[in-house]
Write an enzyme that holds these catalytic residues in place. Structure first.
Site, PDB file in Angstrom:
ATOM      1  CG  ASN A  72      28.965 -12.260 -12.626  1.00  0.00           C
ATOM      2  OD1 ASN A  72      29.439 -12.139 -11.492  1.00  0.00           O
ATOM      3  ND2 ASN A  72      27.787 -11.752 -12.965  1.00  0.00           N
TER       4      ASN A  72
ATOM      5  CD  GLU B 292      25.045 -11.123 -18.288  1.00  0.00           C
ATOM      6  OE1 GLU B 292      25.770 -12.113 -18.308  1.00  0.00           O
ATOM      7  OE2 GLU B 292      24.686 -10.571 -17.240  1.00  0.00           O
TER       8      GLU B 292
ATOM      9  CG  HIS C 221      24.884  -8.671 -13.587  1.00  0.00           C
ATOM     10  ND1 HIS C 221      23.687  -9.195 -13.144  1.00  0.00           N
ATOM     11  CD2 HIS C 221      25.484  -9.643 -14.308  1.00  0.00           C
ATOM     12  CE1 HIS C 221      23.585 -10.446 -13.576  1.00  0.00           C
ATOM     13  NE2 HIS C 221      24.658 -10.748 -14.290  1.00  0.00           N
TER      14      HIS C 221
ATOM     15  CE  LYS D  27      25.194 -14.287 -12.268  1.00  0.00           C
ATOM     16  NZ  LYS D  27      23.866 -14.560 -12.786  1.00  0.00           N
TER      17      LYS D  27
ATOM     18  CB  SER E 224      21.314 -20.194 -19.504  1.00  0.00           C
ATOM     19  OG  SER E 224      20.487 -19.858 -18.395  1.00  0.00           O
TER      20      SER E 224
ATOM     21  CD  GLU F 136      22.303 -11.779 -10.969  1.00  0.00           C
ATOM     22  OE1 GLU F 136      23.394 -11.705 -10.383  1.00  0.00           O
ATOM     23  OE2 GLU F 136      21.996 -12.728 -11.714  1.00  0.00           O
TER      24      GLU F 136
ATOM     25  N   GLY G 155      20.417 -17.501 -15.382  1.00  0.00           N
ATOM     26  CA  GLY G 155      20.177 -18.465 -14.314  1.00  0.00           C
ATOM     27  C   GLY G 155      18.925 -19.296 -14.495  1.00  0.00           C
TER      28      GLY G 155
HETATM   29  P1  13P Z   1      24.162 -17.695 -15.808  1.00  0.00           P
HETATM   30  O1  13P Z   1      25.273 -18.106 -16.748  1.00  0.00           O
HETATM   31  O2  13P Z   1      24.235 -18.405 -14.481  1.00  0.00           O
HETATM   32  O3  13P Z   1      22.837 -17.729 -16.466  1.00  0.00           O
HETATM   33  O4  13P Z   1      24.450 -16.154 -15.443  1.00  0.00           O
HETATM   34  C1  13P Z   1      24.683 -15.272 -16.462  1.00  0.00           C
HETATM   35  C2  13P Z   1      25.114 -13.986 -15.880  1.00  0.00           C
HETATM   36  O5  13P Z   1      24.330 -13.269 -15.301  1.00  0.00           O
HETATM   37  C3  13P Z   1      26.523 -13.608 -16.022  1.00  0.00           C
HETATM   38  O6  13P Z   1      26.737 -12.287 -15.662  1.00  0.00           O
END
Ligand code: 13P
Length: 258
Positions: free
Chosen positions: A13, A170, A99, A15, A216, A101, A176
């Site tokens: 992903n 997640e 997601h 982002k 992560s 976010e 992150g």
């Molecule tokens: P990270 O791997 O950067 O922690 O992000 C995970 C994520 O949100 C994947 O959708």
């Protein structure tokens, strides 16, 4: 993982990272180091403007390209939105839905559900995300929260479509932050998700569905996470932006499974 009953899926992903030009560069590099073995499905979900470059670069490869969001409506006055049939026509195979976010920007479980149904209708593979906050984990309501997200997200998904849905667990506190869930913590929730699917559908369907872990996940911790019986792959943010790291995670999925 359990390759006997279900697919292993390593998905990136991106982002809001990389331009179309950078996408072209990344894909060219990835192609040179891509493992030849076919022990897992590989997906890269990229920003909408990068989809054409990603699809063009990966056309002759086994990497499926995906979007990071979609709109549940077929067409109409939804400025800035992208419909599922547009994604299909652009060459997408996957779409990330719900997601954390996006949920933080106001996306509700009802929105997630409508998008999952629209994605399935269009023939896309939805990667439906769920996850608890740190406060929810500390309050001891992780299982209930996740069960609710799964039940609401899958409402109306027919029995013959459920195998197409990929679920990504997640934990928000692990995204992150560099603070990965331990393999045991991640396994516990993924196992719980499978139980929810079993109760909603059947053991056969629950056994066939791929459940990914995200938060992560990187080239160092992937092997251990993927060794868990109910973790069928990863949804990878930061580490999917670097071809070498992403490939190492794909390689970590090449391990014996039950
Ligand atoms: P990270 O791997 O950067 O922690 O992000 C995970 C994520 O949100 C994947 O959708």
């Amino acid at each position: 993982m359990n390759r006997k009953y279900r697919k292993t899926v390593i998905a990136g992903n991106w982002k809001m990272n990389k331009t179309p030009s950078e996408t072209k560069e990344f894909m060219a590099q990835l192609k040179t180091i891509m493992p030849k073995g076919r022990w897992c499905d590989i997906a890269l979900c990229v920003p909408a403007v990068c989809i054409p470059a990603a699809v063009r670069a990966m056309r002759e490869t086994r990497v499926g390209i995906g979007a990071e969001n979609c709109n549940a409506n077929a067409s109409g006055a939804y400025t800035g939105e992208i419909a599922t049939n547009m994604l299909v026509d652009a060459g997408c195979k996957y779409v990330i839905i719900g997601h954390s976010e996006r949920r933080a920007m106001g996306e509700t479980d009802a929105d997630v559900n409508a998008k999952v149904l629209a994605a399935l209708e269009a023939g896309l593979t939805p990667i439906m995300c769920c996850g608890e906050s740190l406060e929810q984990r500390e309050a001891g309501i992780t299982d209930e929260w996740i069960a609710m997200q799964i039940k609401l997200g899958l409402q109306g998904v027919a029995e013959d479509k459920i195998r197409k849905v990929i679920i990504a667990y997640e934990p928000i506190w692990a995204i992150g932050t560099g603070r990965t869930a331990t393999p045991e913590q991640a396994e516990e929730v993924c196992e719980n998700i499978r139980t929810v699917v079993r109760k909603l559908y059947s053991s056969k369907h629950a056994r066939a569905i791929s459940i990914l872990y995200g938060g992560s996940m990187n080239e160092k911790n992937a092997f251990e996470l993927l060794a868990q019986p109910d973790i069928d792959g990863g949804l990878i943010g930061g580490a999917s932006l670097v071809p070498e790291k992403f490939v190492k995670i794909i390689e970590a999925a090449n391990q014996p499974t039950v």
